[in-house]
Design an enzyme around this catalytic site. Structure first.
Site, PDB file in Angstrom:
ATOM      1  N   LYS A 125       6.056  -0.442   3.739  1.00  0.00           N
ATOM      2  CA  LYS A 125       5.083  -1.044   2.815  1.00  0.00           C
ATOM      3  C   LYS A 125       5.437  -0.569   1.419  1.00  0.00           C
ATOM      4  O   LYS A 125       6.028   0.500   1.242  1.00  0.00           O
ATOM      5  CB  LYS A 125       3.656  -0.603   3.170  1.00  0.00           C
ATOM      6  CG  LYS A 125       2.588  -1.527   2.631  1.00  0.00           C
ATOM      7  CD  LYS A 125       2.323  -2.701   3.552  1.00  0.00           C
ATOM      8  CE  LYS A 125       1.399  -3.710   2.909  1.00  0.00           C
ATOM      9  NZ  LYS A 125       1.027  -4.775   3.846  1.00  0.00           N
ATOM     10  N   ASP A 165       1.504  -9.337  -0.073  1.00  0.00           N
ATOM     11  CA  ASP A 165       0.279  -8.654   0.365  1.00  0.00           C
ATOM     12  C   ASP A 165      -0.723  -8.899  -0.762  1.00  0.00           C
ATOM     13  O   ASP A 165      -0.511  -9.810  -1.596  1.00  0.00           O
ATOM     14  CB  ASP A 165       0.522  -7.160   0.608  1.00  0.00           C
ATOM     15  CG  ASP A 165      -0.664  -6.479   1.316  1.00  0.00           C
ATOM     16  OD1 ASP A 165      -0.868  -6.732   2.507  1.00  0.00           O
ATOM     17  OD2 ASP A 165      -1.413  -5.710   0.669  1.00  0.00           O
TER      18      ASP A 165
HETATM   19  P1  NDP Z   1      -4.864 -11.776  -1.687  1.00  0.00           P
HETATM   20  O1  NDP Z   1      -4.462 -11.009  -2.876  1.00  0.00           O
HETATM   21  O2  NDP Z   1      -4.363 -13.153  -1.518  1.00  0.00           O
HETATM   22  O3  NDP Z   1      -6.446 -11.813  -1.561  1.00  0.00           O
HETATM   23  C1  NDP Z   1      -7.184 -10.638  -1.478  1.00  0.00           C
HETATM   24  C2  NDP Z   1      -8.654 -10.982  -1.445  1.00  0.00           C
HETATM   25  O4  NDP Z   1      -9.397  -9.819  -1.155  1.00  0.00           O
HETATM   26  C3  NDP Z   1      -9.181 -11.497  -2.774  1.00  0.00           C
HETATM   27  O5  NDP Z   1     -10.235 -12.376  -2.547  1.00  0.00           O
HETATM   28  C4  NDP Z   1      -9.637 -10.215  -3.447  1.00  0.00           C
HETATM   29  O6  NDP Z   1     -10.622 -10.408  -4.457  1.00  0.00           O
HETATM   30  C5  NDP Z   1     -10.237  -9.469  -2.280  1.00  0.00           C
HETATM   31  N1  NDP Z   1     -10.144  -8.033  -2.521  1.00  0.00           N
HETATM   32  C6  NDP Z   1      -9.030  -7.303  -2.803  1.00  0.00           C
HETATM   33  N2  NDP Z   1      -9.346  -6.023  -3.008  1.00  0.00           N
HETATM   34  C7  NDP Z   1     -10.689  -5.938  -2.861  1.00  0.00           C
HETATM   35  C8  NDP Z   1     -11.608  -4.882  -2.947  1.00  0.00           C
HETATM   36  N3  NDP Z   1     -11.203  -3.639  -3.231  1.00  0.00           N
HETATM   37  N4  NDP Z   1     -12.915  -5.172  -2.722  1.00  0.00           N
HETATM   38  C9  NDP Z   1     -13.319  -6.427  -2.437  1.00  0.00           C
HETATM   39  N5  NDP Z   1     -12.488  -7.475  -2.351  1.00  0.00           N
HETATM   40  C10 NDP Z   1     -11.197  -7.234  -2.553  1.00  0.00           C
HETATM   41  O7  NDP Z   1      -4.439 -10.857  -0.419  1.00  0.00           O
HETATM   42  P2  NDP Z   1      -4.245 -11.280   1.096  1.00  0.00           P
HETATM   43  O8  NDP Z   1      -5.188 -12.343   1.467  1.00  0.00           O
HETATM   44  O9  NDP Z   1      -2.800 -11.480   1.320  1.00  0.00           O
HETATM   45  O10 NDP Z   1      -4.619  -9.913   1.837  1.00  0.00           O
HETATM   46  C11 NDP Z   1      -5.944  -9.612   2.280  1.00  0.00           C
HETATM   47  C12 NDP Z   1      -5.878  -8.538   3.350  1.00  0.00           C
HETATM   48  O11 NDP Z   1      -5.075  -8.995   4.454  1.00  0.00           O
HETATM   49  C13 NDP Z   1      -5.246  -7.211   2.934  1.00  0.00           C
HETATM   50  O12 NDP Z   1      -5.863  -6.160   3.619  1.00  0.00           O
HETATM   51  C14 NDP Z   1      -3.804  -7.350   3.404  1.00  0.00           C
HETATM   52  O13 NDP Z   1      -3.164  -6.095   3.586  1.00  0.00           O
HETATM   53  C15 NDP Z   1      -4.034  -8.064   4.727  1.00  0.00           C
HETATM   54  N6  NDP Z   1      -2.878  -8.753   5.277  1.00  0.00           N
HETATM   55  C16 NDP Z   1      -2.234  -9.729   4.570  1.00  0.00           C
HETATM   56  C17 NDP Z   1      -1.157 -10.389   5.122  1.00  0.00           C
HETATM   57  C18 NDP Z   1      -0.504 -11.535   4.434  1.00  0.00           C
HETATM   58  O14 NDP Z   1       0.333 -12.186   5.068  1.00  0.00           O
HETATM   59  N7  NDP Z   1      -0.828 -11.860   3.190  1.00  0.00           N
HETATM   60  C19 NDP Z   1      -0.633 -10.011   6.438  1.00  0.00           C
HETATM   61  C20 NDP Z   1      -1.438  -9.035   7.137  1.00  0.00           C
HETATM   62  C21 NDP Z   1      -2.498  -8.428   6.548  1.00  0.00           C
HETATM   63  P3  NDP Z   1     -10.205 -10.369  -5.999  1.00  0.00           P
HETATM   64  O15 NDP Z   1      -9.602 -11.700  -6.276  1.00  0.00           O
HETATM   65  O16 NDP Z   1     -11.484 -10.124  -6.712  1.00  0.00           O
HETATM   66  O17 NDP Z   1      -9.234  -9.236  -6.149  1.00  0.00           O
END
Ligand code: NDP
Length: 445
Positions: A125, A165
């Protein structure tokens, strides 16, 4: 239990202040310690002790200039955790909360997750404390180019293949890929999540969300249930949340919430495809806030709140780590929630997990439920190596099969005498055994 306490005391002593890493290690240690005790070969080879020590940690300076010419300095990281079963693989997170402990927890989880996918991928990571939010495209590009200028020394298609991510989507992967190609003078599958006309795979953007829904479908089947008509609460509104909602709608579920770090929206009538399109536009194109969707859909918006107080059958935490506390879990269970599918990594606190397991609801930890993303990245790597592209249907069907296999593996290792499936144990043990055996086969390295 004494053994775990002693083991954890050593981990904490060696890695002070890295609380998310301690949390992730403790959860795995609790699951696998009985397996280690029953199999002296693991104990003798000090497999778990080796697994908690990254093979390599790279930390570097990322200087970049904003549009006004002002210089900024961020910190870049890559944690190469374990390559016993394949090249390092894992995403790059760009978020101000990024630090060594957060990335070590994610890299550690990734080792077990990648093992579960059945594909040959090690775990890693990386990322930076850079915040893409509020930056212009040119600023994001300059940051990504500076980040890749250093990172490219340590990665490659047979060494380490990063992906997206939080904060790293198609735009960022594009800027990083361009810089890698320019510096190395080679067009190769060094990153996944690429654009379709430059080596990307169909279904990769959808894969984590779709995969999570496929996994929950399998869990529900064990109870003779389906997703049809189920009320679902989804958190986040990024990549994972968006495609979780799309697949849920396709399968006849009703999605009532979405969120971002500022608050959540609650649409009692259910978010439909037209509204989802609007979310995609606001989040992916305008890069705005979820609140703007509430204005468009004329639904409720709750500032600085999480969606777990909303009555639902199934919860899909898809934002970030530790977003479901013990109290949130109690509220979900009290309101009749029967299943949880973790799209995010480690979104439920240890207290929350205990609540779900005590209530014997179907609880799928992220390392199993969201493994579809990295699995499809693995499929992107295969297509890049073969220099061909599979159709949407082909990739989706492979993803679906992988999620079914991961579910079977969790049941195999997690089914208790009472018939209850402890998916946490199932995922941890299933992921552990393959990596541990490979480490033993390869000697003391
Ligand atoms: P994105 O950046 O596309 O979206 C993240 C989302 O989560 C946004 O809506 C963001 O809101 C919100 N968010 C981020 N940090 C916080 C926080 N501290 N508190 C509240 N809301 C928060 O990321 P992904 O959708 O790719 O990833 C989301 C999760 O899924 C993570 O845990 C990631 O590790 C996991 N994941 C992702 C994969 C992938 O293929 N993308 C694969 C496996 C797991 P805001 O816009 O306000 O920041």
């Amino acid at each position: 239990m004494k053994k775990i306490e002693q083991f954890m005391a050593e981990v904490i002593n060696k890695n002070p202040g890295e609380k998310e890493f301690h949390q992730a290690v403790k959860e795995v240690a609790e699951s696998v310690m009985p397996v280690i005790e029953a199999n002296p070969k693991y104990e003798k080879a000090k497999v778990l002790e080796r697994m908690v020590e990254p093979e390599r940690v790279i930390i570097f300076r990322v200087p970049w200039q904003d549009d006004k010419g002002e210089i900024h300095v961020n910190r870049g990281f890559r944690i190469q955790m374990n390559s016993a079963i394949g090249p390092y693989k894992g995403g790059l997170r760009l978020h101000p909360s990024v630090n060594l402990g957060v990335l070590k927890f994610l890299a550690f989880e990734q080792v077990f997750k990648n093992s579960l996918t059945t594909l040959p991928m090690g775990g890693a990571k990386g990322g930076s404390d850079f915040d893409p939010k509020g930056k212009s495209d040119s600023e994001v590009m300059r940051f990504c180019q500076s980040f890749m200028t250093e990172l490219q020394k340590y990665i490659g298609p047979n060494t380490d293949v990063p992906a997206g991510d939080i904060g790293t989507g198609g735009r960022e992967i594009g800027f990083m890929f361009g810089q890698y190609r320019r510096l190395r003078n080679e067009f190769t599958g060094v990153l996944t999540g690429k654009g379709l006309n430059w080596g990307g795979s169909l279904i990769r953007p959808e894969a984590t969300g779709y995969g999570c829904v496929y996994f929950v479908q399998e869990m529900l089947k064990t109870k003779g249930e389906s997703l049809k008509g189920k009320v679902c609460a989804v958190s986040g509104s990024g990549n994972v949340a968006q495609y979780t909602v799309e697949k849920l709608l396709e399968l006849g579920a009703k999605v009532v919430t979405l969120s971002d770090s500022d608050g959540f929206i609650h649409d009692e009538d259910g978010i439909d495809l037209k509204e989802l399109k609007c979310v995609l536009n606001i989040k992916n194109v305008k890069r705005g806030r979820i609140k703007e969707c509430a204005n468009e859909f004329k639904c409720k918006y709750y500032e600085k709140k999480k969606p777990w107080s909303v009555k639902c059958d199934i919860a899909f935490p898809s934002a970030t780590q530790n977003e479901i506390s013990g109290d949130d879990a109690k509220t979900l269970v009290k309101n009749g929630c029967i299943a949880v599918g973790e799209g995010a990594n480690m979104p439920t606190t240890p207290e929350g997990i205990k609540v779900f397991q005590k209530a014997k609801i179907l609880y799928a930890p992220g390392k199993a439920a969201n493994a579809g993303g990295v699995a499809t990245s693995g499929l992107e790597m295969s297509q890049n190596s073969m220099r061909l592209s599979w159709s949407r249907e082909e990739v989706d069907s492979k993803l679906h099969d992988i999620m079914i296999k991961i579910h079977e593996n969790c049941v195999r290792y997690g089914k208790e005498k009472s018939g209850y499936v402890n998916y946490v144990n199932g995922a941890n043990i299933g992921g552990f055994v393959k990596v541990a055996d490979a480490m033993i086969d390869q000697g003391v390295v």
